[in-house]
Motif scaffolding. Sequence first.
Motif, PDB file in Angstrom:
ATOM      1  N   GLY A  27      61.768  67.534  20.774  1.00 17.46           N
ATOM      2  CA  GLY A  27      62.717  66.428  20.904  1.00 17.46           C
ATOM      3  C   GLY A  27      64.144  66.918  20.764  1.00 17.46           C
ATOM      4  O   GLY A  27      64.474  67.991  21.230  1.00 17.46           O
ATOM      5  N   ALA A  28      64.958  66.172  20.075  1.00 14.50           N
ATOM      6  CA  ALA A  28      66.374  66.531  19.938  1.00 14.50           C
ATOM      7  C   ALA A  28      66.596  67.629  18.905  1.00 14.50           C
ATOM      8  O   ALA A  28      67.649  68.212  18.854  1.00 14.50           O
ATOM      9  CB  ALA A  28      67.192  65.290  19.548  1.00 14.50           C
ATOM     10  N   ASP A  29      65.607  67.955  18.065  1.00 13.14           N
ATOM     11  CA  ASP A  29      65.741  68.996  17.051  1.00 13.14           C
ATOM     12  C   ASP A  29      65.384  70.338  17.676  1.00 13.14           C
ATOM     13  O   ASP A  29      64.256  70.802  17.609  1.00 13.14           O
ATOM     14  CB  ASP A  29      64.832  68.705  15.865  1.00 13.14           C
ATOM     15  N   LEU A  49      66.634  79.280  28.798  1.00 13.40           N
ATOM     16  CA  LEU A  49      67.735  78.652  28.064  1.00 13.40           C
ATOM     17  C   LEU A  49      68.106  79.473  26.833  1.00 13.40           C
ATOM     18  O   LEU A  49      69.292  79.611  26.522  1.00 13.40           O
ATOM     19  CB  LEU A  49      67.364  77.222  27.668  1.00 13.40           C
ATOM     20  N   ALA A  50      67.108  80.031  26.161  1.00 11.43           N
ATOM     21  CA  ALA A  50      67.396  80.889  25.010  1.00 11.43           C
ATOM     22  C   ALA A  50      68.214  82.098  25.450  1.00 11.43           C
ATOM     23  O   ALA A  50      69.164  82.503  24.766  1.00 11.43           O
ATOM     24  CB  ALA A  50      66.096  81.321  24.336  1.00 11.43           C
ATOM     25  N   ARG A  80      66.537  72.566  25.511  1.00 12.35           N
ATOM     26  CA  ARG A  80      65.533  73.539  25.088  1.00 12.35           C
ATOM     27  C   ARG A  80      64.538  72.902  24.127  1.00 12.35           C
ATOM     28  O   ARG A  80      63.332  73.137  24.211  1.00 12.35           O
ATOM     29  CB  ARG A  80      66.220  74.743  24.448  1.00 12.35           C
ATOM     30  N   GLY A  81      65.016  72.059  23.231  1.00  9.85           N
ATOM     31  CA  GLY A  81      64.146  71.387  22.278  1.00  9.85           C
ATOM     32  C   GLY A  81      63.175  70.434  22.951  1.00  9.85           C
ATOM     33  O   GLY A  81      62.000  70.378  22.590  1.00  9.85           O
ATOM     34  N   VAL A  82      63.656  69.682  23.933  1.00  5.00           N
ATOM     35  CA  VAL A  82      62.776  68.774  24.682  1.00  5.00           C
ATOM     36  C   VAL A  82      61.682  69.572  25.367  1.00  5.00           C
ATOM     37  O   VAL A  82      60.503  69.222  25.314  1.00  5.00           O
ATOM     38  CB  VAL A  82      63.583  67.950  25.714  1.00  5.00           C
TER      39      VAL A  82
END
Length: 142
Positions: free
Chosen positions: A135-137, A98-99, A128-130
């Motif tokens: 989480g969402a951050d 994803l990055a 990507r955060g999950v």
Amino acid sequence: MGTWDIGPFDNDTAADFSYRVDEAPAEKKAEVLRATFREAIGTGDDYLDADLAAEAIASAALVAARCPGGDPVTTSYAPKTPLPELPAELRPEAVAALARILVEPSELLELWEESDGEEWKAGVRKLRGVLAGAGADAGTDA
């Protein structure tokens, strides 16, 4: 590529990919997902094709659905058969894929930027955060 919304399965390529996941034997499904991550990551600084990126995002959504904070994949365009338990080592590969999708040269990124794809990019960063356990951050683009 036919795209009708910003979700991981809201395009023809991801819908076709779902069929490939469904057709794989249960013991090979994780390898189908892993292959998309490795192909995307393997492009390095070379141009990343939109279809490959769309498959990696769909794969990442399937892995993230099994993570705390992950959204279930409920669209009719996702694989029809439930996935078996997925190995935890898919998560960092998904994060890396994803990055890679979010940096140039990436055809899918370019296509979304042509149509003000901030909401799409935010969705990929959330995914990507999950997967990274944040989480969402999800942090910033790489």
